[in-house]
Scaffold this motif. Structure first.
Motif, PDB file in Angstrom:
ATOM      1  N   ALA A 111       0.264  43.317  -5.177  1.00 14.53           N
ATOM      2  CA  ALA A 111      -0.040  43.824  -6.508  1.00 14.53           C
ATOM      3  C   ALA A 111      -1.377  43.228  -6.924  1.00 14.53           C
ATOM      4  CB  ALA A 111       1.048  43.434  -7.498  1.00 14.53           C
ATOM      5  N   VAL A 112      -2.332  44.073  -7.285  1.00 14.24           N
ATOM      6  CA  VAL A 112      -3.642  43.604  -7.742  1.00 14.24           C
ATOM      7  C   VAL A 112      -3.554  43.541  -9.265  1.00 14.24           C
ATOM      8  CG1 VAL A 112      -6.133  43.963  -7.631  1.00 14.24           C
ATOM      9  CG2 VAL A 112      -4.670  44.716  -5.746  1.00 14.24           C
ATOM     10  N   ASP A 113      -2.993  42.443  -9.755  1.00 19.83           N
ATOM     11  CA  ASP A 113      -2.546  42.348 -11.139  1.00 19.83           C
ATOM     12  C   ASP A 113      -3.020  41.033 -11.743  1.00 19.83           C
ATOM     13  OD1 ASP A 113      -1.223  42.316 -13.550  1.00 19.83           O
ATOM     14  OD2 ASP A 113       0.787  42.131 -12.698  1.00 19.83           O
ATOM     15  N   ASP A 114      -4.156  41.071 -12.462  1.00 15.82           N
ATOM     16  CA  ASP A 114      -4.674  39.851 -13.058  1.00 15.82           C
ATOM     17  C   ASP A 114      -3.947  39.480 -14.350  1.00 15.82           C
ATOM     18  OD1 ASP A 114      -5.683  41.747 -14.800  1.00 15.82           O
ATOM     19  OD2 ASP A 114      -7.798  41.343 -14.358  1.00 15.82           O
ATOM     20  N   ARG A 115      -2.980  40.303 -14.771  1.00 17.71           N
ATOM     21  CA  ARG A 115      -2.127  39.951 -15.911  1.00 17.71           C
ATOM     22  C   ARG A 115      -0.884  39.179 -15.468  1.00 17.71           C
ATOM     23  NH1 ARG A 115      -2.347  44.127 -20.591  1.00 17.71           N
ATOM     24  NH2 ARG A 115      -4.476  44.912 -20.443  1.00 17.71           N
ATOM     25  N   HIS A 116      -0.657  39.126 -14.170  1.00 22.32           N
ATOM     26  CA  HIS A 116       0.440  38.341 -13.587  1.00 22.32           C
ATOM     27  C   HIS A 116       1.800  38.771 -14.154  1.00 22.32           C
ATOM     28  CE1 HIS A 116      -2.734  35.905 -11.882  1.00 22.32           C
ATOM     29  NE2 HIS A 116      -3.246  35.773 -13.093  1.00 22.32           N
ATOM     30  N   THR A 117       2.018  40.077 -14.193  1.00 22.05           N
ATOM     31  CA  THR A 117       3.309  40.614 -14.611  1.00 22.05           C
ATOM     32  C   THR A 117       4.413  40.045 -13.725  1.00 22.05           C
ATOM     33  OG1 THR A 117       2.153  42.655 -15.201  1.00 22.05           O
ATOM     34  CG2 THR A 117       4.556  42.758 -15.050  1.00 22.05           C
ATOM     35  N   GLN A 118       5.551  39.709 -14.328  1.00 20.14           N
ATOM     36  CA  GLN A 118       6.615  39.092 -13.523  1.00 20.14           C
ATOM     37  C   GLN A 118       7.169  40.078 -12.503  1.00 20.14           C
ATOM     38  OE1 GLN A 118       9.944  36.850 -15.425  1.00 20.14           O
ATOM     39  NE2 GLN A 118       9.184  35.417 -13.894  1.00 20.14           N
ATOM     40  N   LYS A 119       7.349  39.571 -11.291  1.00 14.53           N
ATOM     41  CA  LYS A 119       7.826  40.373 -10.165  1.00 14.53           C
ATOM     42  C   LYS A 119       8.798  39.549  -9.329  1.00 14.53           C
ATOM     43  CE  LYS A 119       3.250  42.475  -9.879  1.00 14.53           C
ATOM     44  NZ  LYS A 119       2.650  41.545 -10.891  1.00 14.53           N
ATOM     45  N   ALA A 120       9.565  40.251  -8.521  1.00 14.48           N
ATOM     46  CA  ALA A 120      10.363  39.607  -7.482  1.00 14.48           C
ATOM     47  C   ALA A 120       9.747  40.000  -6.142  1.00 14.48           C
ATOM     48  CB  ALA A 120      11.818  40.041  -7.549  1.00 14.48           C
ATOM     49  N   VAL A 121       9.212  39.018  -5.432  1.00 16.08           N
ATOM     50  CA  VAL A 121       8.527  39.232  -4.153  1.00 16.08           C
ATOM     51  C   VAL A 121       9.543  38.925  -3.060  1.00 16.08           C
ATOM     52  CG1 VAL A 121       6.528  38.603  -2.752  1.00 16.08           C
ATOM     53  CG2 VAL A 121       6.376  38.506  -5.257  1.00 16.08           C
ATOM     54  N   ASP A 122      10.006  39.965  -2.364  1.00 16.30           N
ATOM     55  CA  ASP A 122      11.174  39.750  -1.517  1.00 16.30           C
ATOM     56  C   ASP A 122      11.201  40.772  -0.383  1.00 16.30           C
ATOM     57  OD1 ASP A 122      13.587  38.605  -0.693  1.00 16.30           O
ATOM     58  OD2 ASP A 122      14.430  38.627  -2.720  1.00 16.30           O
ATOM     59  N   TRP A 123      12.257  40.688   0.438  1.00 13.69           N
ATOM     60  CA  TRP A 123      12.450  41.679   1.492  1.00 13.69           C
ATOM     61  C   TRP A 123      13.910  42.115   1.485  1.00 13.69           C
ATOM     62  CZ3 TRP A 123      12.526  36.478   2.809  1.00 13.69           C
ATOM     63  CH2 TRP A 123      13.648  36.036   3.529  1.00 13.69           C
ATOM     64  N   ASP A 124      14.128  43.309   2.030  1.00 17.20           N
ATOM     65  CA  ASP A 124      15.456  43.920   2.041  1.00 17.20           C
ATOM     66  C   ASP A 124      15.702  44.479   3.434  1.00 17.20           C
ATOM     67  OD1 ASP A 124      17.812  45.265   1.560  1.00 17.20           O
ATOM     68  OD2 ASP A 124      16.908  46.829   0.317  1.00 17.20           O
ATOM     69  N   GLN A 125      16.682  43.909   4.148  1.00 15.80           N
ATOM     70  CA  GLN A 125      17.000  44.393   5.489  1.00 15.80           C
ATOM     71  C   GLN A 125      17.736  45.727   5.405  1.00 15.80           C
ATOM     72  OE1 GLN A 125      18.989  42.866   9.675  1.00 15.80           O
ATOM     73  NE2 GLN A 125      19.248  41.631   7.851  1.00 15.80           N
ATOM     74  N   GLN A 126      17.251  46.716   6.127  1.00 13.40           N
ATOM     75  CA  GLN A 126      17.805  48.061   6.092  1.00 13.40           C
ATOM     76  C   GLN A 126      18.718  48.276   7.300  1.00 13.40           C
ATOM     77  OE1 GLN A 126      16.206  50.448   3.334  1.00 13.40           O
ATOM     78  NE2 GLN A 126      16.376  48.278   2.821  1.00 13.40           N
ATOM     79  N   ASP A 127      19.915  47.690   7.267  1.00 12.48           N
ATOM     80  CA  ASP A 127      20.908  47.847   8.333  1.00 12.48           C
ATOM     81  C   ASP A 127      20.369  47.449   9.699  1.00 12.48           C
ATOM     82  OD1 ASP A 127      22.790  48.837   6.514  1.00 12.48           O
ATOM     83  OD2 ASP A 127      21.975  50.863   6.685  1.00 12.48           O
ATOM     84  N   GLY A 128      19.448  46.486   9.735  1.00 17.40           N
ATOM     85  CA  GLY A 128      18.910  46.004  10.989  1.00 17.40           C
ATOM     86  C   GLY A 128      17.888  46.911  11.641  1.00 17.40           C
ATOM     87  N   LYS A 129      17.634  48.083  11.047  1.00 19.58           N
ATOM     88  CA  LYS A 129      16.711  49.043  11.658  1.00 19.58           C
ATOM     89  C   LYS A 129      15.277  48.839  11.181  1.00 19.58           C
ATOM     90  CE  LYS A 129      20.364  52.522  12.042  1.00 19.58           C
ATOM     91  NZ  LYS A 129      20.820  53.878  11.626  1.00 19.58           N
ATOM     92  N   SER A 130      15.113  48.371   9.964  1.00 23.21           N
ATOM     93  CA  SER A 130      13.789  48.094   9.426  1.00 23.21           C
ATOM     94  C   SER A 130      13.937  47.086   8.296  1.00 23.21           C
ATOM     95  CB  SER A 130      13.115  49.376   8.921  1.00 23.21           C
ATOM     96  OG  SER A 130      13.812  49.911   7.805  1.00 23.21           O
ATOM     97  N   ILE A 131      12.810  46.532   7.865  1.00 22.93           N
ATOM     98  CA  ILE A 131      12.763  45.571   6.774  1.00 22.93           C
ATOM     99  C   ILE A 131      11.889  46.162   5.676  1.00 22.93           C
ATOM    100  CG2 ILE A 131      12.240  43.212   6.089  1.00 22.93           C
ATOM    101  CD1 ILE A 131      14.380  43.487   8.308  1.00 22.93           C
ATOM    102  N   ARG A 132      12.445  46.289   4.487  1.00 25.90           N
ATOM    103  CA  ARG A 132      11.667  46.830   3.372  1.00 25.90           C
ATOM    104  C   ARG A 132      11.044  45.692   2.586  1.00 25.90           C
ATOM    105  NH1 ARG A 132      12.229  48.081  -2.038  1.00 25.90           N
ATOM    106  NH2 ARG A 132      14.401  47.382  -2.132  1.00 25.90           N
ATOM    107  N   LEU A 133       9.743  45.768   2.366  1.00 24.98           N
ATOM    108  CA  LEU A 133       9.042  44.797   1.533  1.00 24.98           C
ATOM    109  C   LEU A 133       9.107  45.268   0.083  1.00 24.98           C
ATOM    110  CD1 LEU A 133       5.870  44.210   3.748  1.00 24.98           C
ATOM    111  CD2 LEU A 133       8.186  43.259   3.984  1.00 24.98           C
ATOM    112  N   THR A 134       9.460  44.371  -0.818  1.00 30.87           N
ATOM    113  CA  THR A 134       9.641  44.776  -2.206  1.00 30.87           C
ATOM    114  C   THR A 134       8.839  43.901  -3.162  1.00 30.87           C
ATOM    115  OG1 THR A 134      11.255  44.910  -4.020  1.00 30.87           O
ATOM    116  CG2 THR A 134      11.833  43.488  -2.178  1.00 30.87           C
TER     117      THR A 134
END
Length: 259
Positions: free
Chosen positions: A200-223
């Motif tokens: 996120a190119v965000d100089d206001r530093h909006t609150q976020k959750a920087v995380d990953w989500d495993q998609q049934d072992g087939k792929s990893i979603r970046l969130t």
């Protein structure tokens, strides 16, 4: 304000370089190529200058959550909407009147995504927005900016749960919050010196959750789950920042240098 916003969207559509096929929407920046699904706008492909694929196809373009007056959530995903596009202007319309739009721009520094959520139903608020959704192969390493930075190789090490804003400091939830224990608002995934960078190119530093989500072992979603407290007077969410997706060469250190 709303009229000028729509005028700017129309102008952006007129000047953007994007071209579609029968099954995909393509953007180019030099030799880099981004492909989005023509059915729901999800990220399908990211080709680097060297011709290598850097992502896996995502099932959805975004997920969002609304809250009613009692704080009860309603979660919607892009496939719950009717999808359309004009140039680089992507639009999703829901039966309840909700309208999501994303301006996608091919820039020198990569591909930029600038969302907006309008037409929020009366009596409801937008709690969070999670998009674009970017998926990687599970054999890639991930730089996760928790504490001083963690290189993730075992995606089974922790479960993923979207964070509720009011419960963001509950035990087991706060480790991915930016600003907070997550020190930066980006992630980088890589293998054999071929990486992708998502931020996120965000100089206001909006609150976020920087995380990953495993998609049934087939792929990893970046969130980059973004909380939407900065709503406009009409209740719409029109953030003053954009998300950036790009391929790069290197590992975790080179990803950090981009940030």
């Amino acid at each position: 304000m709303q009229i000028s916003y729509f005028k700017s969207m129309i102008l952006s559509c007129a000047v953007a370089f994007a071209y579609g096929t029968s099954s995909a929407i393509d953007f180019r920046s030099g030799e880099m190529r981004l492909r989005l699904s023509d059915s729901n706008g999800a990220v399908e492909s990211l080709i680097a200058d060297d011709g290598s694929e850097r992502v896996m196809a995502a099932a959805e373009a975004f997920t969002l959550q609304l809250l009613d007056g009692k704080g009860e959530p309603t979660r919607l995903k892009s496939s719950d909407f009717a999808f359309s596009r004009k140039g680089n202007c992507l639009s999703w319309w829901h039966a309840n009147g909700l309208h999501v739009s994303v301006l996608v721009t091919a820039a020198d520094d990569g591909f930029r995504f600038k969302p907006a959520v309008e037409g929020i139903p009366a009596g409801m608020l937008l709690e969070w927005f999670d998009g674009p959704q970017v998926c990687i192969a599970p054999d890639r390493k991930l730089f996760w900016p928790n504490w001083d930075g963690i290189e993730v190789t075992d995606y089974n090490s922790r479960p993923y749960r979207p964070i509720r804003y009011r419960k963001r400091f509950a035990p087991g939830f706060g480790s991915s919050l930016y600003p907070g224990l997550a020190q930066m608002q980006f992630m980088a995934a890589y293998k054999d010196g071929k990486g992708i960078y998502f931020s996120a190119v965000d100089d206001r530093h909006t609150q976020k959750a920087v995380d990953w989500d495993q998609q049934d072992g087939k792929s990893i979603r970046l969130t980059l789950q973004t909380f939407c407290g900065d709503l406009d007077a009409d209740g719409a969410w029109r953030p003053k920042f954009h998300y950036l997706l790009k391929p790069y060469e290197g590992g975790w250190m080179e990803g950090c240098e981009i940030y």
